[in-house]
Design a protein around this motif. Structure first.
Motif, PDB file in Angstrom:
ATOM      1  N   ALA A  22      -5.638  -3.445  46.656  1.00 13.03           N
ATOM      2  CA  ALA A  22      -4.743  -2.972  45.589  1.00 13.03           C
ATOM      3  C   ALA A  22      -5.075  -3.664  44.270  1.00 13.03           C
ATOM      4  N   PHE A  23      -5.313  -4.962  44.317  1.00 16.98           N
ATOM      5  CA  PHE A  23      -5.666  -5.722  43.112  1.00 16.98           C
ATOM      6  C   PHE A  23      -6.951  -5.167  42.499  1.00 16.98           C
ATOM      7  N   ASN A  24      -7.940  -4.909  43.331  1.00 20.29           N
ATOM      8  CA  ASN A  24      -9.233  -4.423  42.839  1.00 20.29           C
ATOM      9  C   ASN A  24      -9.164  -2.999  42.309  1.00 20.29           C
ATOM     10  N   ARG A  25      -8.222  -2.192  42.787  1.00 23.95           N
ATOM     11  CA  ARG A  25      -8.076  -0.815  42.305  1.00 23.95           C
ATOM     12  C   ARG A  25      -7.293  -0.728  40.996  1.00 23.95           C
ATOM     13  N   HIS A  26      -6.519  -1.746  40.701  1.00 16.48           N
ATOM     14  CA  HIS A  26      -5.655  -1.713  39.518  1.00 16.48           C
ATOM     15  C   HIS A  26      -6.495  -1.640  38.242  1.00 16.48           C
ATOM     16  N   VAL A  27      -6.099  -0.770  37.331  1.00 20.62           N
ATOM     17  CA  VAL A  27      -6.771  -0.644  36.035  1.00 20.62           C
ATOM     18  C   VAL A  27      -5.864  -1.275  34.974  1.00 20.62           C
ATOM     19  N   TRP A  28      -6.378  -2.315  34.329  1.00 16.34           N
ATOM     20  CA  TRP A  28      -5.611  -3.005  33.302  1.00 16.34           C
ATOM     21  C   TRP A  28      -5.434  -2.103  32.093  1.00 16.34           C
ATOM     22  N   GLY A  29      -4.264  -2.151  31.492  1.00 22.52           N
ATOM     23  CA  GLY A  29      -4.004  -1.392  30.288  1.00 22.52           C
ATOM     24  C   GLY A  29      -3.026  -2.142  29.407  1.00 22.52           C
ATOM     25  N   PRO A  30      -2.943  -1.778  28.151  1.00 26.64           N
ATOM     26  CA  PRO A  30      -2.053  -2.479  27.227  1.00 26.64           C
ATOM     27  C   PRO A  30      -0.581  -2.318  27.617  1.00 26.64           C
ATOM     28  N   TYR A  31       0.175  -3.355  27.361  1.00 26.11           N
ATOM     29  CA  TYR A  31       1.632  -3.332  27.564  1.00 26.11           C
ATOM     30  C   TYR A  31       2.254  -4.069  26.392  1.00 26.11           C
ATOM     31  N   ALA A  32       3.123  -3.399  25.654  1.00 30.93           N
ATOM     32  CA  ALA A  32       3.667  -3.969  24.420  1.00 30.93           C
ATOM     33  C   ALA A  32       4.921  -4.815  24.632  1.00 30.93           C
ATOM     34  N   ILE A  42      -5.458 -23.267  41.207  1.00 32.03           N
ATOM     35  CA  ILE A  42      -6.909 -23.217  41.169  1.00 32.03           C
ATOM     36  C   ILE A  42      -7.311 -22.965  39.709  1.00 32.03           C
ATOM     37  N   PRO A  43      -8.224 -23.741  39.150  1.00 29.09           N
ATOM     38  CA  PRO A  43      -8.576 -23.596  37.728  1.00 29.09           C
ATOM     39  C   PRO A  43      -9.023 -22.193  37.317  1.00 29.09           C
ATOM     40  N   VAL A  44      -9.598 -21.414  38.193  1.00 30.97           N
ATOM     41  CA  VAL A  44     -10.086 -20.083  37.822  1.00 30.97           C
ATOM     42  C   VAL A  44      -8.957 -19.154  37.364  1.00 30.97           C
ATOM     43  N   ILE A  45      -7.726 -19.467  37.708  1.00 30.04           N
ATOM     44  CA  ILE A  45      -6.590 -18.648  37.293  1.00 30.04           C
ATOM     45  C   ILE A  45      -6.533 -18.532  35.772  1.00 30.04           C
ATOM     46  N   MET A  46      -6.976 -19.553  35.068  1.00 29.96           N
ATOM     47  CA  MET A  46      -6.960 -19.497  33.611  1.00 29.96           C
ATOM     48  C   MET A  46      -7.792 -18.323  33.103  1.00 29.96           C
ATOM     49  N   ASN A  47      -8.859 -17.967  33.801  1.00 26.60           N
ATOM     50  CA  ASN A  47      -9.670 -16.825  33.398  1.00 26.60           C
ATOM     51  C   ASN A  47      -8.859 -15.534  33.486  1.00 26.60           C
ATOM     52  N   LEU A  61      -5.342 -11.241  30.855  1.00 27.11           N
ATOM     53  CA  LEU A  61      -3.984 -10.697  30.725  1.00 27.11           C
ATOM     54  C   LEU A  61      -3.509 -10.760  29.274  1.00 27.11           C
ATOM     55  N   ARG A  62      -3.811 -11.841  28.584  1.00 19.97           N
ATOM     56  CA  ARG A  62      -3.407 -11.967  27.175  1.00 19.97           C
ATOM     57  C   ARG A  62      -4.025 -10.884  26.289  1.00 19.97           C
ATOM     58  N   ARG A  63      -5.159 -10.372  26.685  1.00 16.92           N
ATOM     59  CA  ARG A  63      -5.817  -9.325  25.897  1.00 16.92           C
ATOM     60  C   ARG A  63      -5.046  -8.016  25.944  1.00 16.92           C
ATOM     61  N   VAL A  64      -4.315  -7.758  27.032  1.00 19.62           N
ATOM     62  CA  VAL A  64      -3.581  -6.495  27.158  1.00 19.62           C
ATOM     63  C   VAL A  64      -2.072  -6.677  27.032  1.00 19.62           C
ATOM     64  N   VAL A  65      -1.598  -7.916  27.085  1.00 16.65           N
ATOM     65  CA  VAL A  65      -0.167  -8.216  26.966  1.00 16.65           C
ATOM     66  C   VAL A  65       0.003  -9.269  25.866  1.00 16.65           C
ATOM     67  N   PRO A  66       0.150  -8.835  24.637  1.00 15.51           N
ATOM     68  CA  PRO A  66       0.221  -9.797  23.536  1.00 15.51           C
ATOM     69  C   PRO A  66       1.489 -10.661  23.549  1.00 15.51           C
ATOM     70  N   ASP A  67       2.565 -10.165  24.157  1.00 14.39           N
ATOM     71  CA  ASP A  67       3.832 -10.910  24.192  1.00 14.39           C
ATOM     72  C   ASP A  67       3.992 -11.581  25.557  1.00 14.39           C
ATOM     73  N   LEU A  68       3.019 -12.427  25.916  1.00 20.57           N
ATOM     74  CA  LEU A  68       2.980 -13.092  27.212  1.00 20.57           C
ATOM     75  C   LEU A  68       3.489 -14.524  27.073  1.00 20.57           C
ATOM     76  N   THR A  69       4.445 -14.878  27.924  1.00 16.32           N
ATOM     77  CA  THR A  69       4.947 -16.245  27.986  1.00 16.32           C
ATOM     78  C   THR A  69       4.575 -16.813  29.349  1.00 16.32           C
ATOM     79  N   VAL A  70       3.899 -17.953  29.354  1.00 15.01           N
ATOM     80  CA  VAL A  70       3.517 -18.608  30.600  1.00 15.01           C
ATOM     81  C   VAL A  70       4.532 -19.712  30.879  1.00 15.01           C
ATOM     82  N   VAL A  71       5.129 -19.657  32.062  1.00 14.60           N
ATOM     83  CA  VAL A  71       6.145 -20.619  32.469  1.00 14.60           C
ATOM     84  C   VAL A  71       5.618 -21.383  33.685  1.00 14.60           C
TER      85      VAL A  71
END
Length: 87
Positions: free
Chosen positions: A8-18, A30-35, A40-50
């Motif tokens: 399911a993760f691999n089939r998902h197509v990322w798209g903008p979300y306002a 795991i450090p790779v999560i930062m990638n 995600l920040r490229r398609v979700v400009p109003d992203l808050t990381v908690v």
């Protein structure tokens, strides 16, 4: 189950979300999560990381539940989703 999740993760197509998005990130990770967050920040400009206690596999464990619930409630309150009567 894990194989289905990966498919399911691999089939998902990322798209903008306002709209606003809160991403609850395990403090032990795991450090790779930062990638993934960079993407995600490229398609979700109003992203808050908690940051929340625990690791991916035990975020919902009893020892972390109270803080996670408080962080989720705060994110909902800030976003305006949670009504005053729900607080």
């Amino acid at each position: 189950m894990l194989r289905r999740s990966e498919e399911a993760f691999n089939r998902h197509v990322w798209g903008p979300y306002a709209g606003p998005v809160s991403y609850f990130r395990a403090r032990r990770r795991i450090p790779v999560i930062m990638n993934q967050l960079y993407a995600l920040r490229r398609v979700v400009p109003d992203l808050t990381v908690v940051d929340v206690p625990g690791a991916h596999h035990d975020l919902l464990a009893a020892e972390h539940a109270a803080e996670l619930a408080a962080r989720v409630s705060e994110a909902l309150r800030v976003s305006g989703v949670m009504a005053a009567s729900d607080r």
